[in-house]
Design an enzyme around this catalytic site. Structure first.
Site, mmCIF file in Angstrom:
data_model
loop_
_atom_site.group_PDB
_atom_site.id
_atom_site.type_symbol
_atom_site.label_atom_id
_atom_site.label_comp_id
_atom_site.label_asym_id
_atom_site.label_seq_id
_atom_site.Cartn_x
_atom_site.Cartn_y
_atom_site.Cartn_z
ATOM 1 N N LEU A 34 -12.805 -4.965 -4.632
ATOM 2 C CA LEU A 34 -13.861 -5.173 -3.513
ATOM 3 C C LEU A 34 -14.380 -3.557 -4.155
ATOM 4 N N SER A 127 -8.453 6.367 3.252
ATOM 5 C CA SER A 127 -9.435 5.624 3.897
ATOM 6 C C SER A 127 -9.620 6.077 5.562
ATOM 7 N N SER A 128 -10.182 5.060 6.478
ATOM 8 C CA SER A 128 -10.568 6.193 8.065
ATOM 9 C C SER A 128 -9.096 5.588 8.278
ATOM 10 N N CYS A 129 -8.291 5.696 7.921
ATOM 11 C CA CYS A 129 -6.880 5.325 8.847
ATOM 12 C C CYS A 129 -6.202 5.954 8.414
ATOM 13 N N TYR A 156 0.667 2.701 4.951
ATOM 14 C CA TYR A 156 -0.546 3.267 4.718
ATOM 15 C C TYR A 156 -0.839 4.825 4.447
ATOM 16 N N LYS A 160 -1.685 7.726 1.690
ATOM 17 C CA LYS A 160 -3.186 7.789 1.610
ATOM 18 C C LYS A 160 -3.363 9.326 2.018
ATOM 19 N N THR A 184 -14.803 4.172 5.354
ATOM 20 C CA THR A 184 -14.603 3.438 6.483
ATOM 21 C C THR A 184 -14.140 1.876 6.185
ATOM 22 N N HIS A 199 -9.293 -8.568 5.693
ATOM 23 C CA HIS A 199 -9.985 -7.451 6.918
ATOM 24 C C HIS A 199 -10.671 -8.243 7.174
ATOM 25 N N TRP A 222 -9.181 -12.530 16.410
ATOM 26 C CA TRP A 222 -7.457 -12.076 16.827
ATOM 27 C C TRP A 222 -7.900 -10.725 18.098
HETATM 28 N N1 NDP Z 1 -11.436 -2.856 1.757
HETATM 29 C C1 NDP Z 1 -11.778 -1.902 1.913
HETATM 30 O O1 NDP Z 1 -12.291 -2.230 3.560
HETATM 31 C C2 NDP Z 1 -11.365 -0.348 2.222
HETATM 32 C C3 NDP Z 1 -10.594 -0.237 1.299
HETATM 33 N N2 NDP Z 1 -10.841 1.599 1.094
HETATM 34 C C4 NDP Z 1 -9.721 1.794 -0.429
HETATM 35 O O2 NDP Z 1 -11.040 1.400 -1.472
HETATM 36 C C5 NDP Z 1 -9.213 1.682 -2.516
HETATM 37 C C6 NDP Z 1 -9.917 -0.544 -3.422
HETATM 38 O O3 NDP Z 1 -10.000 -1.234 -2.097
HETATM 39 P P1 NDP Z 1 -10.432 -2.554 -2.235
HETATM 40 O O4 NDP Z 1 -11.262 -2.664 -3.044
HETATM 41 O O5 NDP Z 1 -11.021 -2.994 -0.943
HETATM 42 O O6 NDP Z 1 -9.654 -3.507 -2.948
HETATM 43 P P2 NDP Z 1 -8.614 -4.639 -3.689
HETATM 44 O O7 NDP Z 1 -7.651 -5.085 -3.109
HETATM 45 O O8 NDP Z 1 -9.879 -5.178 -3.208
HETATM 46 O O9 NDP Z 1 -8.749 -3.948 -5.033
HETATM 47 C C7 NDP Z 1 -8.426 -3.449 -5.794
HETATM 48 C C8 NDP Z 1 -7.393 -3.240 -7.405
HETATM 49 O O10 NDP Z 1 -6.702 -2.612 -7.045
HETATM 50 C C9 NDP Z 1 -5.514 -3.484 -8.339
HETATM 51 N N3 NDP Z 1 -4.050 -3.454 -8.243
HETATM 52 C C10 NDP Z 1 -3.526 -3.580 -7.565
HETATM 53 N N4 NDP Z 1 -2.003 -2.865 -7.836
HETATM 54 C C11 NDP Z 1 -2.378 -2.949 -9.036
HETATM 55 C C12 NDP Z 1 -1.439 -1.974 -9.275
HETATM 56 N N5 NDP Z 1 -0.168 -2.271 -9.269
HETATM 57 N N6 NDP Z 1 -1.719 -1.882 -11.212
HETATM 58 C C13 NDP Z 1 -3.230 -2.149 -11.350
HETATM 59 N N7 NDP Z 1 -4.218 -2.446 -11.146
HETATM 60 C C14 NDP Z 1 -3.808 -2.577 -9.169
HETATM 61 C C15 NDP Z 1 -6.150 -5.255 -7.757
HETATM 62 O O11 NDP Z 1 -5.853 -5.530 -9.368
HETATM 63 P P3 NDP Z 1 -6.158 -6.576 -9.465
HETATM 64 O O12 NDP Z 1 -7.151 -7.327 -9.090
HETATM 65 O O13 NDP Z 1 -6.061 -7.339 -11.299
HETATM 66 O O14 NDP Z 1 -4.709 -7.210 -9.138
HETATM 67 C C16 NDP Z 1 -6.891 -4.270 -7.406
HETATM 68 O O15 NDP Z 1 -8.616 -4.285 -8.381
HETATM 69 C C17 NDP Z 1 -7.986 0.904 -1.850
HETATM 70 O O16 NDP Z 1 -7.557 2.692 -2.393
HETATM 71 C C18 NDP Z 1 -8.283 1.278 0.096
HETATM 72 O O17 NDP Z 1 -7.737 1.656 0.352
HETATM 73 C C19 NDP Z 1 -10.699 2.303 2.308
HETATM 74 C C20 NDP Z 1 -10.963 1.938 3.375
HETATM 75 C C21 NDP Z 1 -11.736 0.773 3.117
HETATM 76 C C1 F7E Z 2 -10.326 -0.089 6.826
HETATM 77 C C2 F7E Z 2 -9.042 -0.201 7.304
HETATM 78 O O1 F7E Z 2 -8.677 -2.151 7.220
HETATM 79 C C3 F7E Z 2 -7.197 -2.044 8.354
HETATM 80 O O2 F7E Z 2 -7.090 -1.529 9.888
HETATM 81 P P1 F7E Z 2 -8.260 -2.581 10.876
HETATM 82 O O3 F7E Z 2 -10.180 -1.719 11.201
HETATM 83 O O4 F7E Z 2 -7.969 -2.460 12.174
HETATM 84 O O5 F7E Z 2 -7.986 -3.654 10.000
HETATM 85 P P2 F7E Z 2 -8.820 -5.468 10.008
HETATM 86 O O6 F7E Z 2 -10.250 -5.286 9.300
HETATM 87 O O7 F7E Z 2 -7.803 -6.512 9.416
HETATM 88 O O8 F7E Z 2 -9.074 -5.496 11.654
HETATM 89 C C4 F7E Z 2 -9.696 -4.482 12.187
HETATM 90 C C5 F7E Z 2 -10.112 -5.274 14.073
HETATM 91 O O9 F7E Z 2 -10.281 -6.816 14.169
HETATM 92 C C6 F7E Z 2 -9.646 -7.444 14.151
HETATM 93 N N1 F7E Z 2 -9.697 -9.106 14.062
HETATM 94 C C7 F7E Z 2 -10.189 -10.076 13.789
HETATM 95 N N2 F7E Z 2 -10.023 -11.379 13.813
HETATM 96 C C8 F7E Z 2 -9.244 -11.013 13.139
HETATM 97 C C9 F7E Z 2 -8.703 -11.923 11.862
HETATM 98 O O10 F7E Z 2 -8.857 -12.531 11.469
HETATM 99 N N3 F7E Z 2 -8.485 -10.949 10.979
HETATM 100 C C10 F7E Z 2 -8.833 -9.307 11.192
HETATM 101 N N4 F7E Z 2 -7.833 -8.834 9.455
HETATM 102 N N5 F7E Z 2 -8.410 -8.253 12.231
HETATM 103 C C11 F7E Z 2 -9.338 -9.993 12.504
HETATM 104 C C12 F7E Z 2 -8.047 -6.976 14.425
HETATM 105 O O11 F7E Z 2 -7.506 -7.742 15.541
HETATM 106 C C13 F7E Z 2 -8.813 -5.528 14.283
HETATM 107 O O12 F7E Z 2 -8.786 -5.339 15.817
HETATM 108 C C14 F7E Z 2 -5.991 -0.960 7.940
HETATM 109 O O13 F7E Z 2 -5.070 -1.965 8.462
HETATM 110 C C15 F7E Z 2 -6.088 0.030 7.049
HETATM 111 O O14 F7E Z 2 -5.987 -1.153 5.763
HETATM 112 C C16 F7E Z 2 -7.767 0.202 6.173
HETATM 113 O O15 F7E Z 2 -7.932 1.324 6.235
#
Ligand code: NDP
Ligand code: F7E
Length: 330
Positions: A34, A127-129, A156, A160, A184, A199, A222
């Site tokens: 992403l 991440s905000s967590c 996690y 981080k 976030t 998510h 959920w």
């Molecule tokens: N998504 C969110 O809501 C949030 C994300 N973040 C942070 O942003 C960053 C990116 O997250 P996001 O883009 O969502 O994650 P994704 O799961 O979408 O992407 C993660 C990427 O990491 C690569 N990867 C995972 N494991 C390995 C490995 N062992 N070696 C090489 N590459 C690897 C994957 O490669 P491949 O595709 O080739 O498998 C993929 O391209 C993370 O640090 C996350 O903590 C922070 C806050 C919120």
């Molecule tokens: C980015 C952040 O993401 C994670 O934290 P989170 O914010 O709790 O993430 P979430 O998106 O999974 O859930 C948000 C809320 O939504 C509700 N909820 C409803 N229905 C579904 C559902 O269907 N799926 C999911 N996943 N959640 C659901 C769920 O119960 C919760 O109340 C961290 O583990 C951590 O990885 C991190 O940094």
């Protein structure tokens, strides 16, 4: 804890300017995810011509010797560390060993190899967590390590937090220009739409879409619906990443948010509308809510001159179009 007073002035541009170095080699780790894919789109739109990209299967970042050999051979000048083990509340609770170990390995290997191979600037994504479960809202950067974490994602979060501390330690001891951005909850194109491990936003988009397609009467969501979450479009995050690469060189991590929060109930209604599902919503209270609220204070980044652009309603419509064109049609 290291005093944040040691920060360099936040608005001082990195030297040399990242944006005037568009032929430099930039390693975007995790470029198919992403965040990584949005960073690549942003850098390409800005005219960066020398992006260094490796899939997980081409370079497993948990393998120290492979990472060292890659950095020694390729010598990137800049690194954006967006590779990580990532997932929603269910995945974090189910695979705690993976979330702590994979993330510690990836970030340790990449940050250390960056220092050894002479990388000029690295941006680490957390991440905000990382913040305490009951941190005062909106959450400022200095809330870090002031109280216990949210249990569903503490593994996690610990990884981080270690990444932030590693960037600080390498800056202090080795002079590595390593900065940390704390986004976030993100969403947008190339998100993970897995039914359980993703998510909330992509999970609900898929669930409402599939319910609409089969003519279901209701969709299960959920938890209680009461938790508040702040959502940021990933294109805004990519813009902030480039902004920080250009403008920030300091010890403290930097929050990146939209400044706007919605309840999960409000989000579910918005996703339902974006998808066009006309049935009802059934809440499953056996599923965890996670942290009740995590609105970040974005004034540090705003004070440097950055602001988000994409409204949630508009971002949802665009993401649903991407989902239809790229996931459903495959
Ligand atoms: N998504 C969110 O809501 C949030 C994300 N973040 C942070 O942003 C960053 C990116 O997250 P996001 O883009 O969502 O994650 P994704 O799961 O979408 O992407 C993660 C990427 O990491 C690569 N990867 C995972 N494991 C390995 C490995 N062992 N070696 C090489 N590459 C690897 C994957 O490669 P491949 O595709 O080739 O498998 C993929 O391209 C993370 O640090 C996350 O903590 C922070 C806050 C919120
Ligand atoms: C980015 C952040 O993401 C994670 O934290 P989170 O914010 O709790 O993430 P979430 O998106 O999974 O859930 C948000 C809320 O939504 C509700 N909820 C409803 N229905 C579904 C559902 O269907 N799926 C999911 N996943 N959640 C659901 C769920 O119960 C919760 O109340 C961290 O583990 C951590 O990885 C991190 O940094």
């Amino acid at each position: 804890m290291v005093s944040l007073d040691q920060d360099a002035p936040p608005a001082a541009p990195a030297s040399p300017s990242f944006l005037s170095d568009r032929s430099a080699k930039v390693f975007v780790a995790g470029h198919r995810g992403l965040v990584g894919s949005a960073v690549v789109r942003k850098l390409q739109s800005l005219g960066f011509t020398n992006l260094l990209l490796r899939t997980h299967s081409e370079l497993d970042l948990t393998r120290q010797s492979a990472v060292e050999a890659f950095f020694a051979a390729e010598r990137p000048k800049y690194v954006i560390l967006s590779a990580a083990k990532v997932g929603g509340i269910h995945a974090n609770s189910t695979y705690p060993a993976d979330f702590i170990s994979v993330n510690l390995m990836i970030q340790t290997n990449v940050i250390d190899a960056s220092r050894r191979s002479g990388v000029e600037k690295l941006l680490f994504l957390g991440s905000s967590c990382i913040y305490p479960k009951f941190a005062p809202q909106p959450i400022t950067e200095d809330s870090l390590l002031t109280a216990p974490l949210e249990p569903t994602n503490e593994w996690y979060a610990i990884a981080k937090i270690s990444g932030i501390k590693m960037c600080q330690a390498y800056r202090i001891q080795h002079g590595l220009d390593a900065v940390s951005a704390m986004p976030t909850n993100l969403y947008g194109p190339c998100d993970n739409f897995h039914p359980e491990n993703s998510h909330v936003l992509p999970a609900l988009m898929r669930r409402f879409h599939e319910a609409k397609a089969r003519g279901a009467e209701s969709v299960v969501v959920w938890g209680s619906g009461s938790p508040l979450r702040e959502f940021l479009h990933v294109d805004d995050l990519a813009d902030a990443v480039v902004f920080l690469m250009e403008n920030y060189s300091g010890l403290s991590h930097v929050n990146v948010g939209s400044g706007k929060e919605v309840t999960i109930k409000e989000l579910a209604e918005m996703v339902k509308e974006a998808v066009g599902f006309e049935g009802g919503i059934v809440w499953d209270p056996t599923k965890p809510d996670g942290t009740p609220r995590k609105l970040m204070d974005g004034s540090k980044l705003a004070g440097m001159g950055w602001a988000p652009r994409v409204e949630l309603k508009e971002g949802l419509a665009e993401t649903y179009k991407w989902y239809l064109d790229n996931v459903v049609k495959q």
